[in-house]
Design an enzyme around this catalytic site. Structure first.
Site, PDB file in Angstrom:
ATOM      1  N   ARG A  28       0.807  -1.106   0.128  1.00  0.00           N
ATOM      2  CA  ARG A  28      -0.200   0.020   0.017  1.00  0.00           C
ATOM      3  C   ARG A  28       0.919   1.291   0.014  1.00  0.00           C
ATOM      4  O   ARG A  28       0.255   2.358  -0.242  1.00  0.00           O
ATOM      5  CB  ARG A  28      -0.966  -0.031   1.314  1.00  0.00           C
ATOM      6  CG  ARG A  28      -1.985  -1.054   1.067  1.00  0.00           C
ATOM      7  CD  ARG A  28      -2.451  -1.365   2.559  1.00  0.00           C
ATOM      8  NE  ARG A  28      -3.410   0.013   2.809  1.00  0.00           N
ATOM      9  CZ  ARG A  28      -4.653   0.031   2.889  1.00  0.00           C
ATOM     10  NH1 ARG A  28      -5.472  -1.021   2.168  1.00  0.00           N
ATOM     11  NH2 ARG A  28      -5.475   1.178   3.096  1.00  0.00           N
ATOM     12  N   TRP A  74       2.009   6.286   6.046  1.00  0.00           N
ATOM     13  CA  TRP A  74       2.268   7.218   4.847  1.00  0.00           C
ATOM     14  C   TRP A  74       2.150   8.626   5.074  1.00  0.00           C
ATOM     15  O   TRP A  74       1.042   8.816   5.266  1.00  0.00           O
ATOM     16  CB  TRP A  74       1.497   6.685   3.641  1.00  0.00           C
ATOM     17  CG  TRP A  74       1.669   7.029   2.246  1.00  0.00           C
ATOM     18  CD1 TRP A  74       2.700   6.703   1.617  1.00  0.00           C
ATOM     19  CD2 TRP A  74       1.285   8.202   1.574  1.00  0.00           C
ATOM     20  NE1 TRP A  74       2.833   7.140   0.314  1.00  0.00           N
ATOM     21  CE2 TRP A  74       1.887   8.303   0.342  1.00  0.00           C
ATOM     22  CE3 TRP A  74       0.042   8.954   1.684  1.00  0.00           C
ATOM     23  CZ2 TRP A  74       1.671   9.124  -0.946  1.00  0.00           C
ATOM     24  CZ3 TRP A  74      -0.183   9.705   0.780  1.00  0.00           C
ATOM     25  CH2 TRP A  74       0.591   9.915  -0.359  1.00  0.00           C
ATOM     26  N   ASN A 100      -5.813   5.443  10.084  1.00  0.00           N
ATOM     27  CA  ASN A 100      -5.837   5.755   8.679  1.00  0.00           C
ATOM     28  C   ASN A 100      -6.719   6.943   8.273  1.00  0.00           C
ATOM     29  O   ASN A 100      -8.038   6.890   8.887  1.00  0.00           O
ATOM     30  CB  ASN A 100      -6.376   4.718   7.996  1.00  0.00           C
ATOM     31  CG  ASN A 100      -5.069   3.519   7.594  1.00  0.00           C
ATOM     32  OD1 ASN A 100      -4.046   3.595   8.267  1.00  0.00           O
ATOM     33  ND2 ASN A 100      -5.384   2.334   6.918  1.00  0.00           N
ATOM     34  N   LYS A 474       2.818   4.122 -16.774  1.00  0.00           N
ATOM     35  CA  LYS A 474       3.410   2.950 -16.208  1.00  0.00           C
ATOM     36  C   LYS A 474       4.875   3.143 -16.303  1.00  0.00           C
ATOM     37  O   LYS A 474       5.619   2.892 -15.257  1.00  0.00           O
ATOM     38  CB  LYS A 474       2.998   1.636 -17.057  1.00  0.00           C
ATOM     39  CG  LYS A 474       2.897   0.460 -16.361  1.00  0.00           C
ATOM     40  CD  LYS A 474       1.518   0.224 -15.680  1.00  0.00           C
ATOM     41  CE  LYS A 474       0.686   1.459 -14.934  1.00  0.00           C
ATOM     42  NZ  LYS A 474      -0.369   1.192 -14.375  1.00  0.00           N
ATOM     43  N   GLU A 477       5.852   5.940 -13.527  1.00  0.00           N
ATOM     44  CA  GLU A 477       5.813   5.556 -12.175  1.00  0.00           C
ATOM     45  C   GLU A 477       6.660   4.754 -11.643  1.00  0.00           C
ATOM     46  O   GLU A 477       7.302   4.706 -10.495  1.00  0.00           O
ATOM     47  CB  GLU A 477       4.311   5.318 -11.813  1.00  0.00           C
ATOM     48  CG  GLU A 477       3.719   3.964 -12.314  1.00  0.00           C
ATOM     49  CD  GLU A 477       2.284   3.764 -11.963  1.00  0.00           C
ATOM     50  OE1 GLU A 477       2.166   4.087 -10.789  1.00  0.00           O
ATOM     51  OE2 GLU A 477       1.707   3.362 -12.731  1.00  0.00           O
ATOM     52  N   HIS A 493       0.728  19.654 -32.368  1.00  0.00           N
ATOM     53  CA  HIS A 493       0.396  20.990 -31.898  1.00  0.00           C
ATOM     54  C   HIS A 493       1.151  21.400 -30.539  1.00  0.00           C
ATOM     55  O   HIS A 493       0.738  22.131 -29.803  1.00  0.00           O
ATOM     56  CB  HIS A 493      -1.222  20.762 -31.471  1.00  0.00           C
ATOM     57  CG  HIS A 493      -1.967  20.518 -32.846  1.00  0.00           C
ATOM     58  ND1 HIS A 493      -2.295  21.430 -33.772  1.00  0.00           N
ATOM     59  CD2 HIS A 493      -2.727  19.389 -33.024  1.00  0.00           C
ATOM     60  CE1 HIS A 493      -3.148  20.782 -34.545  1.00  0.00           C
ATOM     61  NE2 HIS A 493      -3.354  19.566 -34.143  1.00  0.00           N
ATOM     62  N   LYS A 592      -0.405   2.311  -2.802  1.00  0.00           N
ATOM     63  CA  LYS A 592      -1.685   1.406  -3.816  1.00  0.00           C
ATOM     64  C   LYS A 592      -2.945   2.012  -3.715  1.00  0.00           C
ATOM     65  O   LYS A 592      -3.647   1.761  -4.670  1.00  0.00           O
ATOM     66  CB  LYS A 592      -1.407   0.145  -3.390  1.00  0.00           C
ATOM     67  CG  LYS A 592      -2.271  -0.958  -4.031  1.00  0.00           C
ATOM     68  CD  LYS A 592      -1.742  -1.170  -5.562  1.00  0.00           C
ATOM     69  CE  LYS A 592      -2.744  -2.120  -6.500  1.00  0.00           C
ATOM     70  NZ  LYS A 592      -2.396  -1.752  -7.811  1.00  0.00           N
TER      71      LYS A 592
HETATM   72  C1  F6R Z   1      -1.206   3.494 -11.643  1.00  0.00           C
HETATM   73  C2  F6R Z   1      -2.081   3.339 -10.427  1.00  0.00           C
HETATM   74  C3  F6R Z   1      -2.983   4.664  -9.992  1.00  0.00           C
HETATM   75  C4  F6R Z   1      -4.395   4.209  -9.557  1.00  0.00           C
HETATM   76  C5  F6R Z   1      -5.270   5.338  -9.249  1.00  0.00           C
HETATM   77  C6  F6R Z   1      -6.526   5.163  -8.811  1.00  0.00           C
HETATM   78  O1  F6R Z   1      -0.514   2.449 -11.772  1.00  0.00           O
HETATM   79  O2  F6R Z   1      -2.354   2.321  -9.920  1.00  0.00           O
HETATM   80  O3  F6R Z   1      -2.863   5.433 -11.203  1.00  0.00           O
HETATM   81  O4  F6R Z   1      -5.153   3.635 -10.811  1.00  0.00           O
HETATM   82  O5  F6R Z   1      -4.603   5.596  -7.953  1.00  0.00           O
HETATM   83  O6  F6R Z   1      -6.786   3.743  -8.343  1.00  0.00           O
HETATM   84  P1  F6R Z   1      -8.219   2.853  -8.012  1.00  0.00           P
HETATM   85  O7  F6R Z   1      -8.175   2.180  -9.452  1.00  0.00           O
HETATM   86  O8  F6R Z   1      -7.698   2.087  -7.119  1.00  0.00           O
HETATM   87  O9  F6R Z   1      -9.123   3.735  -7.747  1.00  0.00           O
END
Ligand code: F6R
Length: 597
Positions: A28, A74, A100, A474, A477, A493, A592
């Site tokens: 996470r 976090w 949290n 992808k 990140e 453009h 995550k």
């Molecule tokens: C990129 C990624 C993030 C999620 C975003 C939304 O690899 O994982 O951009 O897609 O934080 O997360 P969800 O889909 O869980 O709402």
């Protein structure tokens, strides 16, 4: 984002159970960790950095006791330091709390508690001090916990331990909390509370999802009550994935494992929804749904899926638009009779949740397209379409994006007049074609050639436009490289100014229609600026002729071509990041499940 675990009935194994639970929550994203153990006196151990640091700290002292609570933090309020790590205690050391979310009125509460000594910069620390004040006034532990929670504004999942009390207490508002109902053991029934099922999946598959405003007490039994203390009947559900699914199964990274799990994930998404013979699509959850307009709300990768979904609906003549969830509420569009679809892997993304709530408040019918059955978004939506990808641990979304695209095809086929025609056979072939691509991709060689480029561009049109955006996301990140995705027609453009002989351009182009021809034209534009071109193509067009490298795709329906092209780009991103030695499953600064707005 932060993770929570708490357990009772684990006897001498309490500390080990908490630490291993925290390890399963590492995905996470976190920057400090800690645990607290109960008894007549509480003991707390916490450390900034990785869980390994917490283990070292634990190794240097003999801590025992039960029940226990643990947390991975976090940072939101205050940097990642030992002091700011959870659990947080009151002045007496008799109350320990993990949390949290965000307490919005913490400054006000802190001012009110001016006789208390605070040792951290966190918003969380007001909670144990509020409980301390209640206990000092003679309130019993459970009521003291409730009274403290009643003072909080904001979002929270809170779990609390009080010295001399055999129970742990928990509650939630806008942040997930789930119970694990374990077996009877010589130490009593093992019971768990966590922010996420993997934290205790090793011990039980029986879970109870808490709703906002509910409280739980875990001791030798579990009791859920509402905010007035009235007992709530809750159903015990069974999670249908086994603990091994949250292991790496021999892969170097979760991300690679999850990329390779895509054929299975796609099959699971199709199962029971596509008639093998007739080619029709039936999704029970979508019975009698026939939207006349659709608004998608989503973030990140899920937003890219939303762009794709909006295209699918528009192709059927149904007005559809994708919105970034974080922007939706800033100027809510007229909703009318539109269906509002929240796409979210986790089902807990705060931005998506608040957009969904805004739409519900305005009377919209809502649908969740999600991977997480008991998630808040799933529970708060009128309808749900589960993508069934199985747990995704790597921070970068991979298999869930593929499953989202597939589920969106099912959504359109099940709710519009779209003809199953060539689409359904292509969808049925998709898992097998994905497997073939994974077996022989060619992406690693491309990554080896280009891993040290200063920047990367990704272009595509129509269904390949969201794929270009996703390919770039992808790569950036997990490799920390500058990467941008563009609609191929937009390049000239402005962004074309950035293109030179050191900037590889990945051009996704399938089929042989007018759209493909236009994208080939855009490839020529970058080729003329000496950019190395990697064509991701089925060779139905001339892209390969102007490219330095080709990543092959099988010939298929354009809806499906997007999923396959994305697999190639996932592998490119993975191999570049791996070549650069990046911590692929836990990229810096990312989490995550993003449960703050
Ligand atoms: C990129 C990624 C993030 C999620 C975003 C939304 O690899 O994982 O951009 O897609 O934080 O997360 P969800 O889909 O869980 O709402």
């Amino acid at each position: 984002m932060c993770g929570i675990i708490g357990c009772v009935g684990r006897g001498e194994r309490t500390a080990d159970t908490l630490v291993s639970g925290l390890e399963t929550l590492e995905y996470r994203g976190y920057d400090s960790a800690g645990i607290a153990l109960g008894g007549s006196k509480l003991s707390v151990c916490k450390a900034a950095g990785e869980i390994a640091k917490l283990k070292t700290a634990l190794g240097s002292r003999s801590m025992s006791g039960e029940p226990g609570i643990g947390h991975t933090r976090w940072s939101t309020h205050g940097p990642p330091t030992d002091e700011n790590a959870h659990p947080h205690a009151d002045c007496t050391g008799d109350v320990a709390v993990v949390h949290n979310g965000i307490i919005e009125n913490y400054q006000e509460l802190r001012a009110e508690l001016d006789e208390h000594t605070f040792t951290s910069e966190t918003d969380t620390e007001v909670i144990p001090h509020l409980i301390e004040a209640e206990l000092a006034a003679g309130t019993d532990p459970e009521d003291a916990f409730r009274a403290a929670i009643a003072r909080l504004e904001g979002s929270y999942a809170v779990v609390c331990l009080i010295a001399g009390c055999d129970a742990i207490f928990g509650t939630r508002k806008d942040s997930p909390l789930v119970l694990g109902i374990g077996d009877d053991t010589p130490d009593g029934q093992a019971l768990f509370v966590a922010s996420d099922v993997p934290a205790f999946r090793e011990y039980t598959d029986r879970v109870v999802y808490l709703d906002d405003g509910e409280f739980v007490r875990l001791d030798d039994e579990w009791v859920v009550t509402d905010s007035d203390g009235v007992v709530r009947e809750k159903s015990v559900e069974t999670v249908d994935w086994d603990p091994e699914e949250t292991g790496k199964s021999g892969y170097e990274h979760f991300m690679l494992k999850e990329i390779h799990e895509q054929p299975r994930a796609l099959r699971q998404c199709l199962q029971g929804r596509v008639d093998e013979l007739g080619g029709s699509v039936t999704v029970d959850e979508l019975d009698n749904l026939a939207p006349t307009g659709v608004q998608f709300v989503a973030c990140g990768t899920s937003y890219h899926a939303a762009l794709y979904g909006a295209q699918l609906f528009r192709e059927q003549g149904i007005p559809a638009q994708a919105f970034l969830a974080s922007e939706y509420a800033t100027a809510v569009p007229p909703i009318g009779n539109d269906l509002v679809v929240a796409i979210t892997q986790s089902g807990e993304t705060a931005d998506t949740l608040s957009a969904l709530r805004e739409a519900s408040r305005r009377g919209a019918e809502t649908l969740a397209v999600t991977n997480t059955v008991g998630s808040t978004v799933a529970r708060e939506s009128d309808r749900k379409l589960f993508i069934r990808a199985g747990p995704e641990i790597g921070v970068a979304a991979t298999k869930t994006f593929a499953s989202q695209l597939l589920a969106l095809n099912l959504l359109v086929l099940a709710t519009t007049d779209a003809s199953a025609g060539e689409v359904v056979p292509a969808l049925r072939d998709l898992p097998g074609q994905t497997q073939a691509l994974l077996d022989d991709s060619g992406a690693e060689a491309v990554a080896e050639q280009f891993y040290d480029a200063p920047a990367y561009f990704f272009i595509g049109r129509r269904y390949q436009f969201p794929v270009a955006l996703e390919g770039a996301l992808k790569l950036k990140e997990i490799s920390y490289k500058h990467a941008e995705g563009f609609a191929a027609g937009e390049l000239k453009h402005g962004p074309l100014a950035l293109v030179d002989d050191r900037t590889p351009v990945f051009a996704v182009v399938t089929g042989d229609d007018e759209i493909a021809t236009k994208t080939v034209g855009n490839i020529k534009e970058v080729e003329a600026r000496d950019a190395p071109v990697v064509a991701v193509t089925d060779r139905q067009n001339d892209a390969a002729a102007y490219a330095d490298h080709v990543l092959e795709l099988p010939e298929t329906h354009p809806h499906v071509g997007a999923v396959l092209a994305n697999v190639q780009l996932q592998l490119v991103a993975y191999h570049i990041a791996n070549r650069l030695g990046r911590p692929i499953d836990k990229p810096r600064n990312l989490a995550k499940s993003v449960t703050v707005e």
